[in-house]
Design an enzyme around this catalytic site. Structure first.
Site, short mmCIF file in Angstrom:
data_model
loop_
_atom_site.label_atom_id
_atom_site.label_comp_id
_atom_site.label_asym_id
_atom_site.label_seq_id
_atom_site.Cartn_x
_atom_site.Cartn_y
_atom_site.Cartn_z
N ASP A 17 15.46 35.04 101.20
CA ASP A 17 14.92 35.04 102.44
C ASP A 17 16.25 34.97 102.74
O ASP A 17 16.37 33.60 103.57
CB ASP A 17 14.22 33.73 103.30
CG ASP A 17 12.58 34.34 102.96
OD1 ASP A 17 12.39 34.82 102.68
OD2 ASP A 17 11.61 32.86 102.77
N GLU A 188 8.29 40.58 111.05
CA GLU A 188 8.84 39.23 110.80
C GLU A 188 10.79 38.46 110.59
O GLU A 188 11.03 40.64 110.53
CB GLU A 188 7.72 38.60 109.23
CG GLU A 188 8.33 39.05 108.23
CD GLU A 188 7.30 38.57 106.45
OE1 GLU A 188 5.93 38.12 107.23
OE2 GLU A 188 8.01 38.48 105.99
#
Length: 516
Positions: A17, A188
């Site tokens: 991420d 997301e």
């Protein structure tokens, strides 16, 4: 300028991420840490080519005790405005469907190394928060929205935006649903940028597995409507031969007039399992007809790519690690759900780390495990431990550890017939195996080592430095140490199932040598 060929990933091992940021002449990448502390690992670079572990932001600001595996600290975002750094993160407390208990927080600091402020609670409607500093001076929080009413397994239903008032430290005004996502779903990881009079919304879609993708949408108005780019900017979902898979969750940065995208990727071992976890890669992107495109003309991840630099640079990768426990614990170490406390003692026996016993390797609370990321497919790790167990419930040794359901552990313990012994245990998806081999020890001090060669691993021991290494246990297939949101770790631990803090062990050193 010099085009420099580099090899992805730039951050090997468990570094998922990525959120990239440039402040002055320094680049920063922050990555998720999940249940491992300290949390929110940050790397720095001056050229986008060679990266160093700079700091870890979260220490005592969070309470992760009891959080399940694959939860805790998700998708941090760092930004810079008004001469201070902002860090947003999600603390996920439960992922059991249909709900997802996730709380978003904001902390600030004058320097990336702190001191960081106390957390400001923002909301709990969804994960992956990011803070957008608008040109008009306003600040907006973006996050994924979770809708428990959806019948699909993943219940991400789009991206919401709400103004943040820095003076009152709270969200104000209307919550705007600015993006519903595309047919790829599972929307997301939103980041907002301004370029040529457009707001560009970068999101991850398709889930964090093989369908992971980067989707781009744009609008003239921050609240939308957002026009979706008909092409995925980056994905490996239709490229099974690519050595880089599961590519998505991206953010942008500019350098020397060129734009780059830092993104999540994996390198499945034998095409099956990403034992190193989710890693960070980088590629150049260009603006074409109002949209972003990969500079190489494809829409797929590249193992070999180019970065433009001001001078000729060689990409260097050194994953070796050594700690002789002479002064303080090196910052590479991680612990599970709590920071090292008095149970990690460097003063009682100078030159040694004295680990006080904690709970078992399957505990979600008071584990006393120190571990580092596995960053190479081929590596060796070794330690020397001094430990005198009094019962079979006391254990100290070396572990390969993915989570509380998947681990290997070779350890010193006590046997009623043989006294001090060496044993080996394994847990695979919660199924426990205690190997029958029981090796009597002549000393309470022993060297332990693990050699890993791709999918295979072997444990060794020796009682003196002059002896040859002896193997304990079989050759292990290590593919079970892959999966979930984190990568495999290698570390040391002490356990006492008779009494809390009932024993301790002394470790002389710990070393890791990568060979890949």
């Amino acid at each position: 300028m010099f085009p420099v060929k580099i090899k992805n990933p730039i951050l090997p091992g468990f570094n998922p991420d990525p959120n990239i940021l440039k402040v002055g002449d320094i680049f920063y990448i922050a990555v998720s840490s999940f249940e491992w502390l300290p949390g929110v690992r940050v790397y720095t670079s001056k050229d986008l080519i060679n990266w160093q572990h700079e700091t870890d932001i979260l220490t005592t600001q969070v309470n992760l005790l009891g959080n399940p595996e694959n939860a805790s600290i998700w998708a941090p975002q760092i930004s810079f405005s008004n001469n201070q750094f902002y860090c947003l993160y999600t603390d996920v407390k439960s992922t059991h469907r249909p709900f997802k208990d996730c709380h978003n927080y904001l902390i600030t600091a004058p320097d990336i190394n702190g001191p960081w402020s106390d957390p400001v609670y923002l909301n709990s409607s969804g994960f992956d928060p990011s803070l957008f500093h608008a040109p008009n001076g306003k600040k907006y929080l973006l996050n994924e929205l979770w809708d428990y009413r959806m019948t699909t397994g993943n219940k991400s239903c789009g991206i919401v935006l709400q103004e943040y008032d820095e003076k009152t430290q709270e969200l104000i005004g209307e919550v705007h649903k600015i993006f519903d996502g595309t047919s790829l779903a599972k929307t997301e990881a939103s980041h907002l940028y301004v370029h040529d009079d457009f707001y560009y919304l970068i999101t991850a879609e398709g889930g964090t597995g093989r369908d992971h993708s980067v989707t781009v949408a744009r609008s003239k108005n921050i609240f939308g409507p957002y026009e979706v780019d008909p092409e995925s900017l980056l994905t490996a979902r239709d490229k099974p031969a690519s050595p880089l898979q599961c590519s998505g969750h991206a953010s942008l940065v500019e350098h020397l007039g060129h734009w780059y995208i830092a993104y999540l990727t994996t390198r499945p071992l034998l095409g099956k399992a990403a034992i190193l976890g989710r890693e960070t890669a980088i590629q150049e992107v260009v603006w074409q007809d109002g949209w972003l495109r990969l500079a190489d003309g494809t829409n797929g991840p590249a193992e070999i790519t180019e970065i433009f630099a001001e001078k000729e640079i060689i990409q260097e990768k050194n994953t070796d690690f050594h700690d002789d426990f002479s002064e303080r614990l090196k910052k590479e170490w991680n612990t599970l759900r709590q920071m090292p406390g008095a149970w990690a003692d460097l003063s009682s026996r100078p030159g040694y780390l004295r680990l006080e016993s904690g709970e078992s390797l399957q505990s979600l609370f008071d584990q006393h495990l120190l571990a580092i990321r596995q960053k190479d497919f081929v590596f060796s790790a070794a330690t020397n431990v001094t430990f005198e167990a009094q019962t079979f419930n006391q254990m100290a040794g070396l572990t390969l550890y993915l989570n509380d359901q998947n681990y290997l552990f070779t350890y010193l313990t006590f046997d009623e017939e043989k006294g001090q012994v060496l044993r080996l245990m394994q847990c695979v998806e919660g199924e426990f195996t205690l190997f029958p081999e029981i090796i009597p020890l002549a000393s309470d001090s022993i060297c332990l080592k693990v050699n890993v060669d791709g999918p295979c691993g072997k444990f060794y021991f020796r009682e003196t430095a002059k002896e040859n290494w002896q193997q304990i246990g079989p050759v292990f297939d290590l593919l079970f140490l892959a999966g979930g949101f984190t990568g495999n770790f290698v570390g040391i631990t002490v356990i006492d199932m008779d009494k809390k803090a009932g024993c301790s062990a002394d470790f002389d050193f710990f070393e890791y040598h990568g060979k890949d």
